[in-house]
Design a protein around this motif. Structure first.
Motif, PDB file in Angstrom:
ATOM      1  N   PRO A  82       6.043   7.506  36.224  1.00  0.00           N
ATOM      2  CA  PRO A  82       5.741   6.632  35.210  1.00  0.00           C
ATOM      3  C   PRO A  82       7.131   6.176  34.359  1.00  0.00           C
ATOM      4  N   GLY A  83       7.358   4.971  34.181  1.00  0.00           N
ATOM      5  CA  GLY A  83       8.569   4.750  33.451  1.00  0.00           C
ATOM      6  C   GLY A  83       9.614   4.178  34.386  1.00  0.00           C
ATOM      7  N   TRP A  84       9.335   4.041  35.702  1.00  0.00           N
ATOM      8  CA  TRP A  84      10.284   3.697  36.831  1.00  0.00           C
ATOM      9  C   TRP A  84       9.700   2.338  37.310  1.00  0.00           C
ATOM     10  N   ARG A  85      10.486   1.596  37.810  1.00  0.00           N
ATOM     11  CA  ARG A  85      10.136   0.451  38.652  1.00  0.00           C
ATOM     12  C   ARG A  85      10.905   0.172  39.705  1.00  0.00           C
ATOM     13  N   VAL A  86      10.629  -0.778  40.688  1.00  0.00           N
ATOM     14  CA  VAL A  86      11.468  -0.931  41.899  1.00  0.00           C
ATOM     15  C   VAL A  86      11.709  -2.757  41.859  1.00  0.00           C
ATOM     16  N   VAL A  87      12.972  -2.687  42.098  1.00  0.00           N
ATOM     17  CA  VAL A  87      13.117  -4.176  42.207  1.00  0.00           C
ATOM     18  C   VAL A  87      13.915  -4.559  43.571  1.00  0.00           C
ATOM     19  N   ASN A  88      13.175  -5.296  44.527  1.00  0.00           N
ATOM     20  CA  ASN A  88      13.751  -5.582  45.914  1.00  0.00           C
ATOM     21  C   ASN A  88      14.310  -6.807  45.783  1.00  0.00           C
ATOM     22  N   ALA A  89      15.452  -6.354  45.889  1.00  0.00           N
ATOM     23  CA  ALA A  89      16.530  -7.815  45.929  1.00  0.00           C
ATOM     24  C   ALA A  89      16.806  -7.906  47.374  1.00  0.00           C
ATOM     25  N   SER A  90      16.201  -7.735  48.357  1.00  0.00           N
ATOM     26  CA  SER A  90      16.554  -7.737  49.835  1.00  0.00           C
ATOM     27  C   SER A  90      16.480  -9.180  50.192  1.00  0.00           C
ATOM     28  N   ILE A  91      17.402  -9.394  51.234  1.00  0.00           N
ATOM     29  CA  ILE A  91      17.157 -10.898  51.857  1.00  0.00           C
ATOM     30  C   ILE A  91      17.252 -10.618  53.137  1.00  0.00           C
ATOM     31  N   SER A  92      16.322 -11.300  54.118  1.00  0.00           N
ATOM     32  CA  SER A  92      16.407 -11.260  55.534  1.00  0.00           C
ATOM     33  C   SER A  92      17.878 -12.166  56.011  1.00  0.00           C
ATOM     34  N   GLY A  93      18.473 -11.249  57.020  1.00  0.00           N
ATOM     35  CA  GLY A  93      19.600 -12.140  57.385  1.00  0.00           C
ATOM     36  C   GLY A  93      20.926 -11.706  56.688  1.00  0.00           C
ATOM     37  N   GLU A  94      20.763 -10.785  55.549  1.00  0.00           N
ATOM     38  CA  GLU A  94      21.933 -10.326  54.951  1.00  0.00           C
ATOM     39  C   GLU A  94      22.782  -9.544  55.507  1.00  0.00           C
TER      40      GLU A  94
ATOM     41  N   ASP B 281       4.730   1.377  45.109  1.00  0.00           N
ATOM     42  CA  ASP B 281       3.465   1.796  44.661  1.00  0.00           C
ATOM     43  C   ASP B 281       3.383   3.325  44.308  1.00  0.00           C
ATOM     44  N   ARG B 282       4.364   4.238  45.182  1.00  0.00           N
ATOM     45  CA  ARG B 282       4.461   5.570  45.004  1.00  0.00           C
ATOM     46  C   ARG B 282       4.967   5.621  43.882  1.00  0.00           C
ATOM     47  N   ILE B 283       5.922   5.144  43.537  1.00  0.00           N
ATOM     48  CA  ILE B 283       6.596   5.467  42.192  1.00  0.00           C
ATOM     49  C   ILE B 283       5.995   4.998  41.052  1.00  0.00           C
ATOM     50  N   ALA B 284       5.138   3.972  41.203  1.00  0.00           N
ATOM     51  CA  ALA B 284       4.282   3.430  39.980  1.00  0.00           C
ATOM     52  C   ALA B 284       3.211   4.657  39.771  1.00  0.00           C
ATOM     53  N   LYS B 285       2.756   5.282  40.674  1.00  0.00           N
ATOM     54  CA  LYS B 285       1.710   6.209  40.506  1.00  0.00           C
ATOM     55  C   LYS B 285       2.233   7.558  40.271  1.00  0.00           C
ATOM     56  N   THR B 286       3.390   8.055  40.519  1.00  0.00           N
ATOM     57  CA  THR B 286       4.238   9.296  40.380  1.00  0.00           C
ATOM     58  C   THR B 286       5.258   9.335  39.465  1.00  0.00           C
TER      59      THR B 286
ATOM     60  N   ALA C 251       3.221  -8.936  55.188  1.00  0.00           N
ATOM     61  CA  ALA C 251       2.766  -9.463  53.896  1.00  0.00           C
ATOM     62  C   ALA C 251       3.661  -8.856  52.766  1.00  0.00           C
ATOM     63  N   ALA C 252       3.609  -9.214  51.586  1.00  0.00           N
ATOM     64  CA  ALA C 252       4.519  -8.750  50.527  1.00  0.00           C
ATOM     65  C   ALA C 252       4.288  -7.217  50.092  1.00  0.00           C
ATOM     66  N   SER C 253       2.880  -6.951  50.366  1.00  0.00           N
ATOM     67  CA  SER C 253       2.440  -5.564  49.888  1.00  0.00           C
ATOM     68  C   SER C 253       2.862  -4.586  50.914  1.00  0.00           C
ATOM     69  N   GLN C 254       3.147  -4.909  52.295  1.00  0.00           N
ATOM     70  CA  GLN C 254       3.254  -4.054  53.490  1.00  0.00           C
ATOM     71  C   GLN C 254       4.437  -3.348  53.643  1.00  0.00           C
ATOM     72  N   GLY C 255       5.556  -3.708  53.324  1.00  0.00           N
ATOM     73  CA  GLY C 255       6.841  -3.211  53.548  1.00  0.00           C
ATOM     74  C   GLY C 255       7.096  -2.051  53.194  1.00  0.00           C
ATOM     75  N   TRP C 256       7.975  -0.837  53.382  1.00  0.00           N
ATOM     76  CA  TRP C 256       8.187   0.292  52.900  1.00  0.00           C
ATOM     77  C   TRP C 256       8.746   0.149  51.761  1.00  0.00           C
ATOM     78  N   VAL C 257       9.401  -0.806  51.222  1.00  0.00           N
ATOM     79  CA  VAL C 257       9.882  -0.760  49.890  1.00  0.00           C
ATOM     80  C   VAL C 257       8.809  -1.050  48.854  1.00  0.00           C
ATOM     81  N   ALA C 258       7.798  -1.942  49.247  1.00  0.00           N
ATOM     82  CA  ALA C 258       6.667  -2.261  48.351  1.00  0.00           C
ATOM     83  C   ALA C 258       5.727  -1.014  48.364  1.00  0.00           C
TER      84      ALA C 258
END
Length: 200
Positions: A54-66, A47-52, A36-43
């Protein structure tokens, strides 16, 4: 996970547009294949970055098979679009499993690192390992690519993403390649000590 759903998940956990960005360029291991979208280590990292952090975000531009060639083709556009402060490169596994020339993989990773550093971003390079059946010379050369590039460019290195779970068959889906949801927190915690100093 499809590229579209991965990007949607990344946007869903993203902070406002003014946030400082961690851009993840990876393959199925970072895209959360079979999860599920929320289960991977990047997600989970987002979540950890959002909580610890503030002012940072994660953009996951990963693609399966890349492959690293795909990463090279996309990275400049992703950097322009997201303007990251940190770029995490988790690519090479699909090159190795296809037996692509080590020099080709190394050149592509080198170009990605140069693109990221050229934009002013810090880099975390995440390595992989190949199974023994690829042959000793290939498997050693594959691992050496990451350490050589990290030293050459003075960037942070996590030598082997799957190290905490590699010997546990139950940690993987039926394909024996992609980790199950229950071990994703271990991968998050394995990556975190290398990533956290870059977002202080």
């Amino acid at each position: 996970m499809s590229p579209a759903s991965a990007q949607t998940a990344a946007r869903a956990t993203a902070a406002p547009a003014a946030a400082r960005t961690v851009l993840v360029m990876g393959d199925s291991l970072a895209a959360g294949y079979g999860l599920a979208a929320s289960q991977g280590w990047v997600a989970l990292t987002a979540d950890r970055i959002a909580k610890t952090r503030p002012g940072w975000r994660v953009v996951n531009a990963s693609i399966s098979g890349e492959t690293t060639a795909g990463g090279v083709a996309r990275i400049d556009g992703e950097i322009k679009r997201n303007k990251p402060e940190v770029v995490v490169i988790e690519l090479g596994a699909n090159d190795g499993l296809r037996g692509l020339p080590l020099s080709q993989t190394r050149t592509n990773l080198d170009r990605m690192i140069r693109s990221a550093k050229g934009s002013g971003a810090k880099v975390l390079l995440i390595g992989m390992r190949m199974p023994p059946n690829m042959g000793r010379d290939y498997t050693q050369g594959f691992a050496d690519n990451y350490t050589t590039l990290a030293k050459q460019h003075a960037v942070a290195l996590l030598p082997f993403l799957l190290e905490p779970i590699a010997t546990d068959r139950n940690a993987f889906q039926a394909d024996n390649l992609h980790p199950v949801a229950s071990v994703q927190p271990k991968l998050r915690d394995h990556v975190w000590p290398k990533l956290e100093p870059l977002i202080r």
